[in-house]
Scaffold this motif. Sequence first.
Motif, PDB file in Angstrom:
ATOM      1  N   LEU A 105     -37.648 -12.556  12.800  1.00  0.00           N
ATOM      2  CA  LEU A 105     -37.831 -12.818  14.224  1.00  0.00           C
ATOM      3  C   LEU A 105     -36.542 -12.621  15.017  1.00  0.00           C
ATOM      4  O   LEU A 105     -36.575 -12.414  16.232  1.00  0.00           O
ATOM      5  CB  LEU A 105     -38.326 -14.262  14.392  1.00  0.00           C
ATOM      6  CG  LEU A 105     -38.927 -14.690  15.725  1.00  0.00           C
ATOM      7  CD1 LEU A 105     -40.067 -13.763  16.142  1.00  0.00           C
ATOM      8  CD2 LEU A 105     -39.417 -16.127  15.637  1.00  0.00           C
ATOM      9  N   GLU A 106     -35.391 -12.674  14.340  1.00  0.00           N
ATOM     10  CA  GLU A 106     -34.109 -12.669  15.033  1.00  0.00           C
ATOM     11  C   GLU A 106     -33.898 -11.445  15.920  1.00  0.00           C
ATOM     12  O   GLU A 106     -33.378 -11.552  17.037  1.00  0.00           O
ATOM     13  CB  GLU A 106     -32.952 -12.744  14.023  1.00  0.00           C
ATOM     14  CG  GLU A 106     -32.769 -14.106  13.394  1.00  0.00           C
ATOM     15  CD  GLU A 106     -33.494 -14.233  12.070  1.00  0.00           C
ATOM     16  OE1 GLU A 106     -34.643 -13.765  11.991  1.00  0.00           O
ATOM     17  OE2 GLU A 106     -32.922 -14.794  11.122  1.00  0.00           O
ATOM     18  N   GLY A 107     -34.278 -10.263  15.430  1.00  0.00           N
ATOM     19  CA  GLY A 107     -34.057  -9.050  16.203  1.00  0.00           C
ATOM     20  C   GLY A 107     -34.803  -9.064  17.523  1.00  0.00           C
ATOM     21  O   GLY A 107     -34.257  -8.678  18.561  1.00  0.00           O
ATOM     22  N   ALA A 108     -36.053  -9.516  17.490  1.00  0.00           N
ATOM     23  CA  ALA A 108     -36.853  -9.571  18.715  1.00  0.00           C
ATOM     24  C   ALA A 108     -36.287 -10.590  19.692  1.00  0.00           C
ATOM     25  O   ALA A 108     -36.235 -10.347  20.912  1.00  0.00           O
ATOM     26  CB  ALA A 108     -38.300  -9.911  18.359  1.00  0.00           C
ATOM     27  N   LEU A 109     -35.839 -11.751  19.180  1.00  0.00           N
ATOM     28  CA  LEU A 109     -35.274 -12.784  20.054  1.00  0.00           C
ATOM     29  C   LEU A 109     -33.970 -12.306  20.690  1.00  0.00           C
ATOM     30  O   LEU A 109     -33.743 -12.504  21.890  1.00  0.00           O
ATOM     31  CB  LEU A 109     -35.031 -14.060  19.248  1.00  0.00           C
ATOM     32  CG  LEU A 109     -36.274 -14.732  18.652  1.00  0.00           C
ATOM     33  CD1 LEU A 109     -35.866 -15.909  17.775  1.00  0.00           C
ATOM     34  CD2 LEU A 109     -37.241 -15.187  19.741  1.00  0.00           C
ATOM     35  N   ALA A 110     -33.117 -11.667  19.882  1.00  0.00           N
ATOM     36  CA  ALA A 110     -31.832 -11.175  20.403  1.00  0.00           C
ATOM     37  C   ALA A 110     -32.043 -10.082  21.439  1.00  0.00           C
ATOM     38  O   ALA A 110     -31.356 -10.040  22.474  1.00  0.00           O
ATOM     39  CB  ALA A 110     -30.969 -10.673  19.251  1.00  0.00           C
ATOM     40  N   ALA A 111     -32.976  -9.182  21.189  1.00  0.00           N
ATOM     41  CA  ALA A 111     -33.245  -8.102  22.143  1.00  0.00           C
ATOM     42  C   ALA A 111     -33.705  -8.677  23.480  1.00  0.00           C
ATOM     43  O   ALA A 111     -33.295  -8.204  24.555  1.00  0.00           O
ATOM     44  CB  ALA A 111     -34.301  -7.163  21.573  1.00  0.00           C
ATOM     45  N   LYS A 112     -34.536  -9.719  23.423  1.00  0.00           N
ATOM     46  CA  LYS A 112     -35.019 -10.337  24.664  1.00  0.00           C
ATOM     47  C   LYS A 112     -33.877 -10.979  25.434  1.00  0.00           C
ATOM     48  O   LYS A 112     -33.775 -10.831  26.665  1.00  0.00           O
ATOM     49  CB  LYS A 112     -36.076 -11.386  24.327  1.00  0.00           C
ATOM     50  CG  LYS A 112     -36.679 -12.068  25.553  1.00  0.00           C
ATOM     51  CD  LYS A 112     -37.375 -11.063  26.456  1.00  0.00           C
ATOM     52  CE  LYS A 112     -38.002 -11.741  27.662  1.00  0.00           C
ATOM     53  NZ  LYS A 112     -38.550 -10.750  28.629  1.00  0.00           N
TER      54      LYS A 112
END
Length: 453
Positions: A105-112
């Motif tokens: 999930l980290e990549g999606a959260l960081a991108a947001k």
Amino acid sequence: MNTVLYIASRSDIAGGEIYLRDVFQHLDRSRFRPLVVLPGDGAFRNLLDEMGVEWVIQAVNYGWLKPPLPWYSFLAELPQRVRNLVRLIEENQVALVHTNSNQILEGALAAKLAGVHHLIVVHIPFQSNLPIYQRFPLNPHSFAELIGDLSSRIIAVAEPVARSLSPPIPREKIRVIHNGIELERFQTLRQFEQPSIRQELGIPQNAPLITGVGRLHPDKGFEYFVEAAGKVAREFPEAHFAIVGSADSSDYQARLKARVQALGIDRCFHFLGFRQDIPTILTQSDVFLLTSRTEGGPYVLIEAMACGCACVASRCGGFVEYVIRPGHTGFLVEYGDPESAADALRELLRNPGLRQQIAKQGREFVLTCGEFDVRHSVQKLMDVYEDVLSLPSPAAGSYAVDLLLQGAIEIGYLGQKITAMEERLTKAERVAALMLENPLVKAARTLKSKLTS
């Protein structure tokens, strides 16, 4: 040039890492600069070095964690991992984050938070037994909804995988791109390969060889491969069986080997471990048996077909039922049914003409249908990249993401404290129990009782 940040789930090499290897081999580096985030050091980092691909390590375990402390630590450390990714995005002017796993999930959260596009490649349907549900109060539907909200596009490796995601993800966000292989390599492979694996294992040239490939993990269903081998060996004692793949679970590997011995087939059963020459092994095999519980786009199945193996596969999802046309390009059996798998194997071994015909038709299908050429697959992926990057950048920041990360900190912190308190209480109870059983304490209590009576 646009920098793409790839989030990998493993430090060794499995199906997802093979996918990324193929992407990097055929990615137009004049248009896209790859930068990979690894969860640890290992064989995949070595491969990236050989390919000239930049990488960074952010240590984390995306696999199963035995509660409670590692589980709570994963949650407590999530916000820092996300902040590290945000900093990496900003320092490298990343235009797109590509998450290569259902478990991250980290990549999606960081991108947001950073205000850049996010894309995820879904290799298998979201399932209720994924490790990520250890850490978050989510189920496959709610996790898919969250990923859909945080992603500009979702890549599914097969149409059934796409259907499993929609709803809740809008279908217009999903693109289907099959995994591909180097077709040119397989078009001439049988002509030039030498029969080295049979010589290595002492298998006669005319002895049937049935092979399975995959990491030794319960998801791959190799216990059914072993059971089917035991049934087939009774009618075809000259047959040999081989499993190629590293041990993802040493306990599982030990159980498989113990069952092989119990069935009395250890003389003709070979555990080959991790190998670099899988195509060579497949060209020298007569039948390929896939016993997986679930798959999306299994490379090894199309490789086996391209190598000229007659294939038997479990109905495990993904594009398996698209490429295996029963009686034409292979046989399909139900997952967890070794008797049906054994029946299919026996039919192929009893009828060499049928086996050769199915192998030929399967090979022709993979090599000529035009859907499994890795260059074609990577070109379609780059087209999706261009499509996404043509859209306006997402707004940076999200109160929902901030709340999720703060909740993760608090649950992780409280969980660790409660666990520590429970451990101290358990120790205190043990000490109290030992004290109560101590002869001196017992004597003192008896004396006290007499004095007060």
